[in-house]
Every structure is written in structure tokens, then in C-alpha cells.
Design a protein around this motif. Structure first.
Motif, PDB file in Angstrom:
ATOM      1  N   TRP A 167      35.479 -11.480  18.935  1.00  0.00           N
ATOM      2  CA  TRP A 167      34.173 -12.057  19.235  1.00  0.00           C
ATOM      3  C   TRP A 167      33.287 -11.882  18.021  1.00  0.00           C
ATOM      4  CZ3 TRP A 167      33.495  -9.105  24.526  1.00  0.00           C
ATOM      5  CH2 TRP A 167      34.413  -9.624  25.451  1.00  0.00           C
ATOM      6  N   THR A 168      32.550 -12.938  17.659  1.00  0.00           N
ATOM      7  CA  THR A 168      31.624 -12.849  16.538  1.00  0.00           C
ATOM      8  C   THR A 168      30.458 -11.927  16.892  1.00  0.00           C
ATOM      9  OG1 THR A 168      30.407 -14.788  17.308  1.00  0.00           O
ATOM     10  CG2 THR A 168      32.169 -15.173  15.719  1.00  0.00           C
ATOM     11  N   THR A 169      29.940 -11.258  15.883  1.00  0.00           N
ATOM     12  CA  THR A 169      28.762 -10.410  16.083  1.00  0.00           C
ATOM     13  C   THR A 169      28.058 -10.248  14.754  1.00  0.00           C
ATOM     14  OG1 THR A 169      27.944  -8.364  17.096  1.00  0.00           O
ATOM     15  CG2 THR A 169      29.917  -8.191  15.710  1.00  0.00           C
ATOM     16  N   MET A 170      26.971  -9.499  14.764  1.00  0.00           N
ATOM     17  CA  MET A 170      26.242  -9.211  13.530  1.00  0.00           C
ATOM     18  C   MET A 170      25.774  -7.769  13.570  1.00  0.00           C
ATOM     19  SD  MET A 170      23.092 -11.343  11.755  1.00  0.00           S
ATOM     20  CE  MET A 170      24.130 -12.770  11.429  1.00  0.00           C
ATOM     21  N   PRO A 171      25.947  -7.021  12.492  1.00  0.00           N
ATOM     22  CA  PRO A 171      25.496  -5.629  12.478  1.00  0.00           C
ATOM     23  C   PRO A 171      23.973  -5.558  12.537  1.00  0.00           C
ATOM     24  CG  PRO A 171      26.765  -6.174  10.487  1.00  0.00           C
ATOM     25  CD  PRO A 171      26.546  -7.436  11.227  1.00  0.00           C
ATOM     26  N   HIS A 172      23.468  -4.531  13.195  1.00  0.00           N
ATOM     27  CA  HIS A 172      22.019  -4.353  13.250  1.00  0.00           C
ATOM     28  C   HIS A 172      21.430  -4.205  11.851  1.00  0.00           C
ATOM     29  CE1 HIS A 172      21.948  -2.950  17.739  1.00  0.00           C
ATOM     30  NE2 HIS A 172      22.130  -4.239  17.595  1.00  0.00           N
ATOM     31  N   SER A 173      22.182  -3.625  10.910  1.00  0.00           N
ATOM     32  CA  SER A 173      21.672  -3.489   9.544  1.00  0.00           C
ATOM     33  C   SER A 173      21.434  -4.859   8.911  1.00  0.00           C
ATOM     34  CB  SER A 173      22.646  -2.682   8.681  1.00  0.00           C
ATOM     35  OG  SER A 173      23.911  -3.317   8.614  1.00  0.00           O
ATOM     36  N   ASP A 220      28.374   0.904  13.636  1.00  0.00           N
ATOM     37  CA  ASP A 220      29.578   1.683  13.915  1.00  0.00           C
ATOM     38  C   ASP A 220      30.380   1.166  15.106  1.00  0.00           C
ATOM     39  OD1 ASP A 220      27.918   2.481  15.977  1.00  0.00           O
ATOM     40  OD2 ASP A 220      27.919   4.619  15.446  1.00  0.00           O
ATOM     41  N   GLU A 221      29.873   0.140  15.794  1.00  0.00           N
ATOM     42  CA  GLU A 221      30.631  -0.456  16.902  1.00  0.00           C
ATOM     43  C   GLU A 221      31.376  -1.719  16.478  1.00  0.00           C
ATOM     44  OE1 GLU A 221      28.367  -0.961  20.490  1.00  0.00           O
ATOM     45  OE2 GLU A 221      27.420   1.021  20.304  1.00  0.00           O
ATOM     46  N   ILE A 222      31.182  -2.134  15.247  1.00  0.00           N
ATOM     47  CA  ILE A 222      31.867  -3.326  14.737  1.00  0.00           C
ATOM     48  C   ILE A 222      33.250  -2.919  14.247  1.00  0.00           C
ATOM     49  CG2 ILE A 222      31.834  -5.032  12.874  1.00  0.00           C
ATOM     50  CD1 ILE A 222      28.764  -5.118  13.308  1.00  0.00           C
TER      51      ILE A 222
END
Length: 289
Positions: A167-173, A220-222
Motif C-alpha cells: 500500500w502506498t503511504t508517505m512518511p510523516h517527516s 518507523d512504521e514504513i
């Protein structure tokens, strides 16, 4: 089996989504000789029309917009060197809360089993080793993104195939850095599309008034970080090919260099795997080659 090329299938909702979240991996893996298959679920008819005319305004013709966006998608495909393009051509459902959500034939109104059965046929044909789509919230709550997630996961169940699934996502940073860049460029620039909120519903109950699911994930969840910096210009050009939607594609406003800085790493959460590849990983095909 050895003669079959490694294959990536990306399942997206609209024309231009392929470039935003996966343009880098599509270009990178195509350059590495991997077969890249793009499935676009809707016709994009709820996008802006010529001159920026908005859905529902006089002069907005969804059929004409869909044709224009198909042509732009073909141009993006050429830029990214995508091997195979498949269009399911459901009617664009529009943003959450729009009347088009309820239109007969819209993707949002299509039974999941129906869409999944069509996608399952494509999966059986291409036999992807890696499948990429959105999370259960469609990344930011768009009904067509949510539906793309649903039919993808259902199609995988129907086929019994066991590709790696992401699943695509984006880091909070990255989300924070994006906000900083936007403020540096234009203090009055509208919020980027991933931050868009659904239109308010009449007299919401307190629970409904709560904030929607948070966009992206803590770093850290990616699970999977794919370096696509070398392909960021292709990704930028693929986005630019969707010129009719330029007003809504905020990434184009920052120029290629800043775009590469922000968008040169594509990130995912691995949700299905039969390879045992260690996490975190830097390659969607880790364990497959």
C-alpha cells in the motif's frame, strides 16, 4: 515460468494517480526490464475541464474531460515507459460527499465483487509478482481510492495468487517537509490534495465530526523505502503530462529540483509477502530476484 518477466501491477483510481504515488517505481522498474502494468479504475470525468471549469459548473462535460484525461494518461504512460495500460473505465465518483458519489455507474456505486472480478481477470493474465494500491482509507479518503483498495484486495482473494502486496503511504517527516516547502514558496498556496478534507455533511454527529484518519505513517512504521531520485524528472514530466489538472497538482509548482528532493523516495507498507525478505527493504522485488 523462467521465461515470464518479473511484473509489477499498480492499481490506481484516476488518470494522474499513477504519477503521484508510483511514478518513480514505475519508471525505475521499467528501466530495469521489469514489466509494468498500470490499471486505472475510473475515467477521471470529475476532473477539471478546459480552462479549469469545475465539475458541476456550466460547460463541464464529463465525457469530454474523460477523453482528454485518457490522452494525458497515454502521454504519462509514454514518459514512464509503462509496458501495459488497462482501463476499467468506471465513472469518476468525485470527492467524498459530492452528488456524483451516488450516480449509477460510478465506481463508488459499483459492487466490489464486480470490480474485483474484472481486476482478477487482469491479474490472472499478467500474473504480477508485485501489486501496489492504496490503504483502506485510500490514502486520504477519496471514495475511488477506497474502492480501488477494496477491489484489489478482493481480486487477490479471488485469484489465489500470492504476489507481494504493498500500500502506498508517505512518511510523516516528508509530510512536514512538504508543508515547509509550500510555505517557503507561497504563503497563500492552497493545501495539497492529500490534505483535502471531505465536504462537511449536514448536522454531523459528534463522532462524525472527528478528524479523519491521519494521512501517512510515522517513519518507523514504513516497511519499504525505494530510492527513485534518478527518475524524479520522469515522474515530474509524467505529472506535467496531466496538464488539464495542473491547478490541482501542487507538486508541479515547486520546480524539478525541489520536487526531486521531496519526491525522490517512494514509500510503501508491505501487507502480503511469501518471500521472507527482511524488513525494512529498499526494493519492491526483494526476495524475487
Amino acid at each position: 515460468m523462467s521465461d515470464r518477466p518479473l511484473t509489477l501491477m499498480a492499481v490506481h483510481a484516476h488518470p494522474d494517480d499513477e504519477a503521484t504515488g508510483t511514478g518513480g517505481v514505475l519508471a525505475r522498474y521499467a528501466a530495469e526490464g521489469i514489466r509494468t502494468v498500470l490499471v486505472t479504475c475510473t475515467d477521471g470525468g470529475c476532473g477539471d475541464g478546459p480552462g479549469g471549469v469545475k465539475p458541476g459548473d456550466p460547460g463541464h462535460d464529463p465525457a469530454a474531460v474523460a477523453l482528454m484525461r485518457r490522452q494525458e494518461l497515454e502521454a504519462s504512460r509514454d514518459v514512464l515507459q509503462i509496458s501495459d495500460l488497462e482501463m476499467l473505465d468506471y465513472a469518476d465518483s468525485g470527492m467524498m460527499g459530492w452528488p456524483s458519489n451516488d450516480a449509477p455507474g460510478s465506481f463508488w456505486q459499483t459492487p466490489v465483487e464486480e470490480g474485483a472480478a474484472r481486476l482478477a481477470e487482469l491479474m490472472r493474465h499478467y500474473r504480477p509478482d508485485v501489486v501496489v494500491t492504496y490503504d483502506e482509507n485510500g490514502f486520504y479518503g477519496h471514495p475511488d481510492h477506497i474502492q480501488a483498495h477494496r477491489i484489489t484486495m478482493a481480486a487477490l482473494e479471488m485469484t489465489g495468487l500470492t504476489p507481494k502486496v504493498y500500500w502506498t503511504t508517505m512518511p510523516h517527516s516528508t509530510m512536514r517537509r512538504f508543508g515547509e516547502i509550500m510555505r517557503e514558496l507561497h504563503a497563500d498556496m492552497p493545501e495539497p490534495e492529500p490534505q483535502a478534507q471531505p465536504e462537511p455533511q449536514p448536522e454531523p454527529e459528534p463522532a462524525e465530526a472527528a478528524a479523519p484518519a491521519e494521512i501517512g505513517l510515522p517513519d518507523d512504521e514504513i516497511t519499504t523505502w525505494v530510492d527513485t531520485l534518478a527518475f524524479s524528472e520522469q515522474k515530474f514530466d509524467a505529472l506535467a503530462a496531466h496538464a488539464s489538472q495542473g491547478e490541482n497538482i501542487f507538486f508541479l509548482k515547486m520546480g524539478k529540483e525541489t520536487f526531486g528532493e521531496l519526491m525522490g523516495m517512494e514509500t510503501f507498507v508491505r501487507v502480503k509477502d511469501s518471500t521472507g525478505a527482511a524488513l525494512p527493504e529498499n526494493d519492491l522485488f526483494a526476495g524475487l530476484r
